[in-house]
Enzyme design. Sequence first.
Site, PDB file in Angstrom:
ATOM      1  N   ILE A   1       0.974  -1.220  -0.013  1.00 25.15           N
ATOM      2  CA  ILE A   1       0.163  -0.083  -0.058  1.00 25.15           C
ATOM      3  C   ILE A   1       0.854   1.500   0.094  1.00 25.15           C
ATOM      4  O   ILE A   1       1.990   1.343   0.750  1.00 25.15           O
ATOM      5  CB  ILE A   1      -0.658  -0.066   1.159  1.00 25.15           C
ATOM      6  CG1 ILE A   1      -1.885  -1.285   1.361  1.00 25.15           C
ATOM      7  CG2 ILE A   1      -1.773   1.362   1.274  1.00 25.15           C
ATOM      8  CD1 ILE A   1      -2.466  -1.432   2.626  1.00 25.15           C
ATOM      9  N   CYS A   2       0.495   2.297  -1.104  1.00 24.07           N
ATOM     10  CA  CYS A   2       1.134   3.584  -0.911  1.00 24.07           C
ATOM     11  C   CYS A   2       0.372   4.563  -0.237  1.00 24.07           C
ATOM     12  O   CYS A   2      -0.689   4.910  -0.612  1.00 24.07           O
ATOM     13  CB  CYS A   2       1.457   3.882  -2.300  1.00 24.07           C
ATOM     14  SG  CYS A   2       1.996   5.721  -2.508  1.00 24.07           S
ATOM     15  N   LEU A   3       0.789   4.906   1.058  1.00 17.72           N
ATOM     16  CA  LEU A   3       0.091   5.636   2.021  1.00 17.72           C
ATOM     17  C   LEU A   3       1.219   6.247   2.796  1.00 17.72           C
ATOM     18  O   LEU A   3       1.926   5.435   3.659  1.00 17.72           O
ATOM     19  CB  LEU A   3      -0.812   5.027   2.958  1.00 17.72           C
ATOM     20  CG  LEU A   3      -1.950   5.575   3.809  1.00 17.72           C
ATOM     21  CD1 LEU A   3      -2.548   6.725   3.096  1.00 17.72           C
ATOM     22  CD2 LEU A   3      -2.637   4.638   4.396  1.00 17.72           C
TER      23      LEU A   3
END
Length: 157
Positions: free
Chosen positions: A89-91
């Site tokens: 996840i790109c967060l």
Amino acid sequence: MQASRARLFKEYKEVQREKVADPDIQLICDDTNIFKWTALIKGPSETPYEGGVFQLAFSVPEPYPLQPPQVRFLTKIFHPNVHFKTGEICLDILKNAWSPAWTLQSVCRAIIALMAHPEPDSPLNCDSGNLLRSGDVRGFNSMAQMYTRLAAMPKKG
């Protein structure tokens, strides 16, 4: 390591109290390892993920909460900020914007918010990011709904 165990135990007790208050998130601690958690999150309403239940894997580092947990989707999801194969996840809060004030529960809430409001300009899934950047919301929604039906909804029959 004692501090991180104490913090995780505190979060575990909080999760037990929150079960009824937040029905969209179910956090489960591994029976044998407090540093391993899974979560079941409901797809946000009025999104192509609505009706789906998505499983996340949490790997909590020993310096937690000074370092963020590693979180990935175990359920396949068509989303620009989630790597289709690995579930990464790109967060920002899972990277450079992490703060010890975040909890595993609040990370789940942030992931649900990301599902509702994708960031196509920093994609891990270029196909879905390109659909949104080109304005093909209908195409994106169609693909996301298809994968939600295939991977995140109970099978009938």
